[in-house]
Enzyme design. Structure first.
Site, PDB file in Angstrom:
ATOM      1  N   GLY A  31       0.814  -1.217   0.000  1.00  0.00           N
ATOM      2  CA  GLY A  31       0.000   0.000   0.000  1.00  0.00           C
ATOM      3  C   GLY A  31       0.844   1.262   0.000  1.00  0.00           C
ATOM      4  O   GLY A  31       2.034   1.217  -0.320  1.00  0.00           O
ATOM      5  N   LEU A  33       0.395   3.619  -2.119  1.00  0.00           N
ATOM      6  CA  LEU A  33       0.751   3.450  -3.533  1.00  0.00           C
ATOM      7  C   LEU A  33       1.270   4.746  -4.161  1.00  0.00           C
ATOM      8  O   LEU A  33       0.753   5.829  -3.894  1.00  0.00           O
ATOM      9  CB  LEU A  33      -0.481   2.959  -4.309  1.00  0.00           C
ATOM     10  CG  LEU A  33      -1.076   1.643  -3.792  1.00  0.00           C
ATOM     11  CD1 LEU A  33      -2.344   1.284  -4.583  1.00  0.00           C
ATOM     12  CD2 LEU A  33      -0.055   0.501  -3.866  1.00  0.00           C
ATOM     13  N   GLY A  36       5.423   4.285  -8.815  1.00  0.00           N
ATOM     14  CA  GLY A  36       6.192   3.044  -9.013  1.00  0.00           C
ATOM     15  C   GLY A  36       5.260   1.843  -9.029  1.00  0.00           C
ATOM     16  O   GLY A  36       5.327   0.973  -9.905  1.00  0.00           O
ATOM     17  N   HIS A  37       4.353   1.801  -8.037  1.00  0.00           N
ATOM     18  CA  HIS A  37       3.374   0.713  -7.987  1.00  0.00           C
ATOM     19  C   HIS A  37       2.470   0.759  -9.222  1.00  0.00           C
ATOM     20  O   HIS A  37       2.180  -0.268  -9.836  1.00  0.00           O
ATOM     21  CB  HIS A  37       2.486   0.831  -6.741  1.00  0.00           C
ATOM     22  CG  HIS A  37       3.216   0.721  -5.444  1.00  0.00           C
ATOM     23  ND1 HIS A  37       3.397   1.791  -4.602  1.00  0.00           N
ATOM     24  CD2 HIS A  37       3.781  -0.343  -4.825  1.00  0.00           C
ATOM     25  CE1 HIS A  37       4.052   1.402  -3.527  1.00  0.00           C
ATOM     26  NE2 HIS A  37       4.295   0.106  -3.628  1.00  0.00           N
ATOM     27  N   GLN A  61       7.612  -9.563   7.813  1.00  0.00           N
ATOM     28  CA  GLN A  61       8.831  -9.153   7.111  1.00  0.00           C
ATOM     29  C   GLN A  61       9.477  -7.919   7.728  1.00  0.00           C
ATOM     30  O   GLN A  61      10.487  -7.424   7.236  1.00  0.00           O
ATOM     31  CB  GLN A  61       8.580  -8.943   5.619  1.00  0.00           C
ATOM     32  CG  GLN A  61       7.787  -7.704   5.270  1.00  0.00           C
ATOM     33  CD  GLN A  61       7.395  -7.706   3.814  1.00  0.00           C
ATOM     34  OE1 GLN A  61       6.604  -8.527   3.348  1.00  0.00           O
ATOM     35  NE2 GLN A  61       7.957  -6.783   3.040  1.00  0.00           N
ATOM     36  N   LYS A 149      13.570  -2.238  -8.146  1.00  0.00           N
ATOM     37  CA  LYS A 149      14.081  -1.421  -7.042  1.00  0.00           C
ATOM     38  C   LYS A 149      14.475  -2.303  -5.862  1.00  0.00           C
ATOM     39  O   LYS A 149      15.487  -2.087  -5.216  1.00  0.00           O
ATOM     40  CB  LYS A 149      13.031  -0.419  -6.608  1.00  0.00           C
ATOM     41  CG  LYS A 149      13.501   0.347  -5.421  1.00  0.00           C
ATOM     42  CD  LYS A 149      12.502   1.333  -4.933  1.00  0.00           C
ATOM     43  CE  LYS A 149      12.873   1.738  -3.538  1.00  0.00           C
ATOM     44  NZ  LYS A 149      12.255   0.908  -2.528  1.00  0.00           N
ATOM     45  N   ASP A 150      13.645  -3.309  -5.584  1.00  0.00           N
ATOM     46  CA  ASP A 150      13.968  -4.259  -4.511  1.00  0.00           C
ATOM     47  C   ASP A 150      14.648  -5.454  -5.175  1.00  0.00           C
ATOM     48  O   ASP A 150      14.073  -6.538  -5.284  1.00  0.00           O
ATOM     49  CB  ASP A 150      12.684  -4.649  -3.770  1.00  0.00           C
ATOM     50  CG  ASP A 150      12.033  -3.441  -3.131  1.00  0.00           C
ATOM     51  OD1 ASP A 150      12.482  -3.024  -2.073  1.00  0.00           O
ATOM     52  OD2 ASP A 150      11.082  -2.874  -3.718  1.00  0.00           O
ATOM     53  N   ARG A 187       8.590   5.127   1.692  1.00  0.00           N
ATOM     54  CA  ARG A 187       9.375   5.683   2.796  1.00  0.00           C
ATOM     55  C   ARG A 187       9.797   7.128   2.536  1.00  0.00           C
ATOM     56  O   ARG A 187      10.135   7.848   3.481  1.00  0.00           O
ATOM     57  CB  ARG A 187      10.613   4.829   3.051  1.00  0.00           C
ATOM     58  CG  ARG A 187      10.268   3.457   3.579  1.00  0.00           C
ATOM     59  CD  ARG A 187      11.490   2.577   3.651  1.00  0.00           C
ATOM     60  NE  ARG A 187      11.123   1.180   3.719  1.00  0.00           N
ATOM     61  CZ  ARG A 187      10.824   0.539   4.837  1.00  0.00           C
ATOM     62  NH1 ARG A 187      10.864   1.169   5.983  1.00  0.00           N
ATOM     63  NH2 ARG A 187      10.482  -0.727   4.816  1.00  0.00           N
TER      64      ARG A 187
END
Ligand code: AMP
Length: 285
Positions: A31, A33, A36-37, A61, A149-150, A187
């Site tokens: 969420g 959002l 990118g999402h 996580q 990105k991740d 973030r």
């Protein structure tokens, strides 16, 4: 657009789509959002008949309870964005739907998850693979889209799919950035305008490293020290890690010159917020 909160109902919707020979394209999110999402949703739209997005701030996580509590939760806003992107189904489970009482089987992430995010956030990837395995089981997607990105997460999920022999195509999507190059992240909302400026050093450092690479520098020590120097020169930014490693195994590269595709991985703290980014250094001539 359907908003589904129950696992049983989600399973039924997935069964119905599959019975109608529709391709289910799935994007898991936590969420808050952003563009990118949304880019991932559009890719899902291009590749599938039914787009399913999950919004679930997965407690397992987060190794840091404070981080979990501080994670932005803006469901109404998220649902509006999903509707505008013509998402078909938004799955918003509660923790007890995903982790029903007494059901404590965890999936362990293995070697690819050991360093970098795995080392800095112990247990993080075990939580990721555990939730992704459950979401895959419930949503039964034909394909699932994850952001580059991740980067380490993408490799971990690919490994999960290979190891469990899941019939799911994993698609990586390029990182979406601000005009200044900063990777979009939920973030970033926690940064002040000054913090956002400082964070802009991260993509600049990565681009600088890439430029050197394209100019022909193939000595890992020189590339890595250039990357670290650009980051340490910036006041208000603290490096967690800044390393160039093998793009597939995430192992150290010993060969000079570099001969295989590599990736520069960075995690930094700015104003108490941990930011990650990466750039791929491939193909290698
Ligand atoms: P999250 O909500 O942070 O768990 O992210 C959900 C998915 O969106 C993950 O696959 C992320 O890699 C992806 N994602 C997050 N930020 C970006 C970005 N700036 N560009 C592309 N994908 C992203």
């Amino acid at each position: 657009m359907k908003v589904i909160r129950s696992t049983t109902e989600m399973e039924a919707a997935a069964r119905e789509a599959r019975a109608g020979s529709q391709r289910i394209a799935f994007v898991p999110t936590m969420g808050a959002l952003h563009e990118g999402h949304l880019a991932l949703f559009r890719e899902a739209r291009r590749r599938g008949d039914v787009v399913v997005v999950s919004i679930f701030v997965n407690p397992t996580q987060f190794n840091d309870l404070k981080d979990f509590k501080k994670y932005p939760r803006v469901l109404d806003d998220d649902l509006k964005k999903c509707r505008a992107e013509k998402v078909d189904v938004v799955f918003v489970p509660t923790a007890s739907e995903i982790y029903p009482g007494g059901f404590k089987i965890d999936v362990k992430a293995g070697a690819i998850a050991r360093d970098f995010e795995g080392a800095s956030r112990p247990g993080h990837f075990d939580g990721v693979v555990t939730v992704v395995a459950r979401l895959f089981r419930i949503i039964q997607p034909h394909l699932a889209i994850f952001g580059d990105k991740d980067y380490q997460q993408l490799l971990v999920v690919r490994q999960l799919v290979r190891d469990l022999r899941l019939d799911i195509e994993i698609v990586g999507h390029p990182t979406v950035r601000t005009q200044e190059g900063l990777a979009l992240s939920s973030r970033n909302m926690r940064l002040s305008p000054a913090g956002l400026k400082i964070a802009g050093t991260i993509p600049r450092a990565l681009q600088g490293c890439e430029r050197l690479f394209w100019e022909g520098e193939r000595d890992i020590r020189i590339l890595e020290s250039h990357l670290c120097r650009s980051l340490t020169d910036q006041a208000g930014l603290r490096i967690d890690y800044a390393k160039i490693v093998d793009a597939e195994s995430l192992q150290e590269i010993s060969a000079i010159p570099i001969q295989r595709p590599a990736v520069a991985l960075v995690a930094c703290w700015v104003e108490g917020v941990r930011l990650i980014d990466n750039i791929s250094l491939a193909p290698v001539a």
